[in-house]
Design a protein around this motif. Structure first.
Motif, PDB file in Angstrom:
ATOM      1  N   VAL A 118      24.377  22.890-104.040  1.00 56.15           N
ATOM      2  CA  VAL A 118      24.710  22.943-105.468  1.00 56.15           C
ATOM      3  C   VAL A 118      25.821  21.941-105.776  1.00 56.15           C
ATOM      4  O   VAL A 118      26.843  21.921-105.092  1.00 56.15           O
ATOM      5  N   ALA A 119      25.600  21.115-106.777  1.00 53.65           N
ATOM      6  CA  ALA A 119      26.637  20.147-107.179  1.00 53.65           C
ATOM      7  C   ALA A 119      27.202  20.586-108.525  1.00 53.65           C
ATOM      8  O   ALA A 119      26.447  20.802-109.476  1.00 53.65           O
ATOM      9  N   TYR A 120      28.509  20.723-108.578  1.00 58.99           N
ATOM     10  CA  TYR A 120      29.154  21.215-109.806  1.00 58.99           C
ATOM     11  C   TYR A 120      30.115  20.173-110.351  1.00 58.99           C
ATOM     12  O   TYR A 120      30.909  19.596-109.607  1.00 58.99           O
ATOM     13  N   LEU A 132      37.886   8.176-102.170  1.00 58.48           N
ATOM     14  CA  LEU A 132      37.207   9.267-102.868  1.00 58.48           C
ATOM     15  C   LEU A 132      35.745   9.358-102.412  1.00 58.48           C
ATOM     16  O   LEU A 132      35.219  10.457-102.192  1.00 58.48           O
ATOM     17  N   ILE A 133      35.120   8.200-102.247  1.00 56.07           N
ATOM     18  CA  ILE A 133      33.728   8.178-101.785  1.00 56.07           C
ATOM     19  C   ILE A 133      33.649   8.756-100.364  1.00 56.07           C
ATOM     20  O   ILE A 133      32.763   9.539-100.047  1.00 56.07           O
ATOM     21  N   ARG A 134      34.637   8.403 -99.547  1.00 54.83           N
ATOM     22  CA  ARG A 134      34.657   8.942 -98.186  1.00 54.83           C
ATOM     23  C   ARG A 134      34.818  10.478 -98.209  1.00 54.83           C
ATOM     24  O   ARG A 134      34.236  11.189 -97.392  1.00 54.83           O
ATOM     25  N   TYR A 135      35.618  10.951 -99.152  1.00 54.75           N
ATOM     26  CA  TYR A 135      35.822  12.400 -99.329  1.00 54.75           C
ATOM     27  C   TYR A 135      34.473  13.087 -99.575  1.00 54.75           C
ATOM     28  O   TYR A 135      34.136  14.074 -98.930  1.00 54.75           O
ATOM     29  N   TYR A 136      33.712  12.541-100.514  1.00 56.93           N
ATOM     30  CA  TYR A 136      32.396  13.122-100.814  1.00 56.93           C
ATOM     31  C   TYR A 136      31.469  13.024 -99.602  1.00 56.93           C
ATOM     32  O   TYR A 136      30.741  13.957 -99.287  1.00 56.93           O
ATOM     33  N   LYS A 137      31.506  11.886 -98.912  1.00 54.60           N
ATOM     34  CA  LYS A 137      30.665  11.665 -97.735  1.00 54.60           C
ATOM     35  C   LYS A 137      31.006  12.693 -96.645  1.00 54.60           C
ATOM     36  O   LYS A 137      30.136  13.215 -95.979  1.00 54.60           O
ATOM     37  N   VAL A 145      23.781   5.449-103.888  1.00 54.64           N
ATOM     38  CA  VAL A 145      23.706   5.732-105.333  1.00 54.64           C
ATOM     39  C   VAL A 145      25.019   5.355-106.004  1.00 54.64           C
ATOM     40  O   VAL A 145      25.036   4.617-106.995  1.00 54.64           O
ATOM     41  N   ILE A 146      26.123   5.827-105.457  1.00 62.54           N
ATOM     42  CA  ILE A 146      27.421   5.530-106.092  1.00 62.54           C
ATOM     43  C   ILE A 146      27.715   4.030-106.004  1.00 62.54           C
ATOM     44  O   ILE A 146      28.268   3.445-106.943  1.00 62.54           O
ATOM     45  N   GLU A 147      27.328   3.423-104.887  1.00 59.26           N
ATOM     46  CA  GLU A 147      27.572   1.973-104.746  1.00 59.26           C
ATOM     47  C   GLU A 147      26.802   1.180-105.801  1.00 59.26           C
ATOM     48  O   GLU A 147      27.269   0.138-106.268  1.00 59.26           O
ATOM     49  N   LEU A 163      29.610  10.516-109.048  1.00 60.80           N
ATOM     50  CA  LEU A 163      29.772  11.091-107.711  1.00 60.80           C
ATOM     51  C   LEU A 163      28.953  12.374-107.578  1.00 60.80           C
ATOM     52  O   LEU A 163      28.324  12.616-106.545  1.00 60.80           O
ATOM     53  N   THR A 164      28.957  13.174-108.636  1.00 57.66           N
ATOM     54  CA  THR A 164      28.188  14.424-108.601  1.00 57.66           C
ATOM     55  C   THR A 164      26.700  14.116-108.465  1.00 57.66           C
ATOM     56  O   THR A 164      25.996  14.736-107.666  1.00 57.66           O
ATOM     57  N   MET A 165      26.236  13.120-109.242  1.00 64.30           N
ATOM     58  CA  MET A 165      24.809  12.792-109.199  1.00 64.30           C
ATOM     59  C   MET A 165      24.449  11.969-107.962  1.00 64.30           C
ATOM     60  O   MET A 165      23.267  11.740-107.699  1.00 64.30           O
ATOM     61  N   SER A 166      25.437  11.521-107.206  1.00 62.04           N
ATOM     62  CA  SER A 166      25.159  10.814-105.955  1.00 62.04           C
ATOM     63  C   SER A 166      24.787  11.789-104.845  1.00 62.04           C
ATOM     64  O   SER A 166      24.436  11.375-103.745  1.00 62.04           O
ATOM     65  N   ARG A 167      24.906  13.060-105.150  1.00 61.54           N
ATOM     66  CA  ARG A 167      24.452  14.052-104.187  1.00 61.54           C
ATOM     67  C   ARG A 167      22.972  14.353-104.437  1.00 61.54           C
ATOM     68  O   ARG A 167      22.525  14.349-105.586  1.00 61.54           O
ATOM     69  N   ALA A 168      22.240  14.625-103.366  1.00 62.46           N
ATOM     70  CA  ALA A 168      20.834  15.014-103.529  1.00 62.46           C
ATOM     71  C   ALA A 168      20.777  16.534-103.506  1.00 62.46           C
ATOM     72  O   ALA A 168      20.211  17.149-102.599  1.00 62.46           O
ATOM     73  N   ALA A 169      21.400  17.148-104.506  1.00 62.54           N
ATOM     74  CA  ALA A 169      21.505  18.608-104.532  1.00 62.54           C
ATOM     75  C   ALA A 169      20.215  19.240-105.050  1.00 62.54           C
ATOM     76  O   ALA A 169      19.397  18.576-105.689  1.00 62.54           O
TER      77      ALA A 169
END
Lengths: 273, 235
Positions: B80-82, B98-103, B113-115, B144-150
C-alpha cells in the motif's frame, strides 16, 4: 532492516550535527594543543604564556557545553518532527513495525549524544588536568580522600566513569523522548507544559530512587563516631563503587523502561489526526 | 468478493469520532481492484480520516475496515502506498538520498519511474530538498509515491495546487505509472481537477454520508454534465 533505519535516521539531521561535531572537534584539538603548550610553558618558567594558554581549554569547555545544549535541542526537535509531525506519516507508513521505527530513532539519537558527551568529557578533562589550578579543581570535583583511591585503580574507575557519563546522558535523552512521546498524545496548548513536567518529574523521582538505593546499600559501611555517622577511609572505594554501580543500574533501567513505555504509547495510542 | 477477487478496500459500519466531532458515521464503502476511485467531498467530511485509517496511522473507532482483505498493519504497507495531504518529506539533504530512502524501505519501488519524472520537475538527484519550492516538493512526493508498484495507492488531495498545470501533471503521473491491476483511491475536494482520471466516484458529505456514487463515465453520459457540475448540484 534496523541498520537501514538507523542509517537513514542518522542521515536525516546529519548536516546540522556535523557542523556541531566540527565545532566540538576544533575545540577539542585547540584545547589539547593549548593544554600541552601551557604545561610546556610552565615547565620553561614562562608563567604568563602558560596562563594565557590555559584560557583556551576553559573557552573550549564553554563552547562544547553550548554545542551540547544546541545538540540536545536539535535532537528533541528532530525526534518530534521525524515521528510525530507530518514526517511521521511517512515514517510510520513504511512496512516496518512501529517499535523498530522508534528503536532506530532512539539508537541514532543515543549515538549522537554519546559521541558529543565523550568529546565534552575529553575537553573538560584537558581543561582540568592542564590547568595550573588542576590540583584544587580535581580535589573539589572528586574529593580529596577519594583521589588516591581512583589514582590507584584507574583501570577500574576510568571505564566505569566513562560508562556512567554515557549511560546517564542517554537516560536523560530517553526520558526527554518519552516526555515528547507523551506530549504527542496531548492537545497542542498543553503539549509543552506536559512534556517539561514529565521530564523534570521523572528525573527527580529517579534521582531520589538512585540516592535512596545507594544510601541503603552503603549504610553498613558507616560507623558511629562522636554521636554521628561517619564513613571510614577504608570504606571509600566500596562506597564510591556502590554509588557508581547503582547509578549505572538505575540509568540502564531508565533507558529500557523509557523505551518500553514510549513503544507502548506509539503502538497503542498514537494516531495522526 | 467480485469475480473471486478481494476488494481493495472495504468499510463496514465504520465510525470515527474526535471528541464530540463525528468524522465518519456508520460508513459503508467498497472499492474494487483495478479501479481509479475518487473520494470527493468538502474539507472535513472524513476523507483524510478514512485514508489514514486504511494506511494504519489512525485508529479505527468502530466497525470493520479491510485493506486488500486484511486489517491495516505495517506489513501491509509493502503493498500500500500512502500520500498524505501535507508535505511529509524529511530533509535528508539531497533528492538522491530521498530516492535511496524509498529504495531501502519499499521493495516495490521503481527507481526508473522517478528518474524519468525528475527532469520534468526541473530537478536532479543532486538538488537539495530544502531549496525546493512547496509545489515541486508536493509533486516530488506524489512522484515518489507513484514510483512504487503498489497494489493500492491512497492519495490524499494530490492536486492541492492548481497553478501551472499541476492538476494535469498529477493525472498523468497517476495514470502512467499505476500498474493495471492496482487500485487508486484519490481523496479530493477539487472535483474538476481529478474527474477525468476516475473510473468511479463517491460524493461524500460531513460524517462520511455518501450522497452519490457510481461510474464516472456513466454519470457524465447519463446527465450530460461533468462531475464538477454534478457536484455543484448535489452539495
Amino acid at each position: 532492516m534496523l541498520f537501514k533505519l538507523i542509517f537513514h535516521d542518522m542521515l536525516a539531521d546529519s548536516r546540522r550535527r556535523f557542523i556541531l561535531l566540527a565545532i566540538s572537534l576544533v575545540s577539542a584539538v585547540a584545547s589539547i594543543g593549548a593544554g600541552i603548550g601551557s604545561v610546556a610553558a610552565r615547565a620553561d618558567g614562562n608563567e604568563q604564556l602558560s596562563l594565557s594558554l590555559e584560557l583556551i581549554p576553559y573557552l573550549a569547555t564553554l563552547i562544547s557545553g553550548v554545542v551540547l545544549i544546541i545538540l540536545y535541542i536539535s535532537i528533541y526537535k528532530g525526534f518530534h518532527r521525524a515521528l510525530y509531525s507530518t514526517e511521521g506519516q511517512l515514517a510510520f507508513t513504511r512496512p516496518v513495525s512501529r517499535g523498530a521505527v522508534l528503536l532506530s530513532k532512539t539508537i541514532a539519537d543515543s549515538i549522537w549524544i554519546s559521541v558529543f558527551s565523550l568529546l565534552n568529557l575529553g575537553i573538560s578533562t584537558v581543561m582540568i588536568t592542564t590547568s595550573s589550578a588542576s590540583g584544587t579543581l580535581i580535589k573539589e570535583l572528586v574529593g580529596e580522600s577519594l583521589l588516591p583511591v581512583i589514582a590507584e585503580n584507574t583501570a577500574l574507575y576510568l571505564p566505569l566513569l566513562l560508562a556512567y557519563g554515557i549511560i546517564s546522558s542517554v537516560s536523560g535523552l530517553l526520558i526527554a523522548e518519552l516526555a515528547i512521546t507523551f506530549g504527542a498524545l496531548i492537545p497542542r496548548n498543553h503539549k509543552l507544559i506536559c512534556g517539561i513536567g514529565i521530564f523534570f518529574g521523572a528525573r527527580s523521582v529517579l534521582s531520589v530512587l538512585a540516592d535512596t538505593v545507594s544510601t541503603v546499600l552503603t549504610l553498613p559501611l558507616y560507623e558511629l563516631r562522636d554521636g554521628g555517622m561517619a564513613l571510614p577511609e577504608s570504606a571509600l572505594p566500596t562506597h564510591s563503587l556502590t554509588v557508581i554501580v547503582v547509578s549505572l543500574i538505575v540509568d540502564t533501567g531508565v533507558i529500557v523502561g523509557a523505551y518500553l513505555i514510549s513503544r507502548l504509547i506509539v503502538n497503542k495510542k498514537l494516531s495522526f489526526r | 468478493m467480485e469475480n473471486g477477487k478481494t476488494p481493495a478496500l472495504v468499510c463496514r459500519q465504520v465510525t470515527k469520532q474526535y471528541g464530540e466531532a463525528v468524522a465518519l458515521n456508520d460508513f459503508n464503502f467498497t472499492v474494487h481492484e483495478g479501479r481509479i476511485v475518487g473520494l470527493l467531498g468538502p474539507f472535513g467530511c472524513g476523507k483524510s480520516t478514512l485514508l489514514k485509517m486504511a494506511a494504519g496511522i489512525e485508529r479505527l473507532g468502530s466497525g470493520e475496515l479491510l485493506v486488500l482483505g486484511e486489517t491495516p498493519s505495517h506489513a501491509l504497507m509493502s503493498s500500500v502506498a500512502y500520500m498524505p495531504d501535507r508535505p511529509n518529506i524529511p530533509d535528508f539533504g539531497s533528492v538522491g538520498h530521498l530516492i535511496r530512502y524509498y529504495k531501502d524501505f519499499f521493495p516495490d519501488f521503481r527507481p526508473s519511474v522517478i528518474e524519468s519524472i525528475l527532469p520534468e520537475l526541473g530537478i536532479t538527484a543532486k538538488d537539495k530538498i530544502r531549496f525546493l519550492s512547496p509545489t515541486v516538493l508536493r509533486k516530488l512526493q506524489l512522484s515518489l509515491t507513484m514510483s512504487r508498484a503498489a497494489k493500492l495507492y491512497l492519495l490524499d488531495e494530490p492536486p492541492a495546487f492548481t497553478m501551472d498545470g499541476s492538476a494535469e501533471f498529477v493525472s498523468r503521473v497517476i495514470m502512467a505509472n499505476c500498474p493495471e491491476s492496482s487500485t487508486v483511491i484519490v481523496a479530493s475536494s477539487q472535483v474538476a481537477d481529478v474527474e477525468y482520471m476516475l473510473d468511479d466516484f463517491f460524493f461524500i458529505t460531513y460524517g462520511g454520508r455518501i450522497l452519490l456514487s457510481g461510474s464516472a463515465r456513466v454519470a457524465r453520459e447519463g446527465s450530460g454534465r461533468s462531475l464538477a457540475e454534478l457536484a455543484r448540484e448535489v452539495y
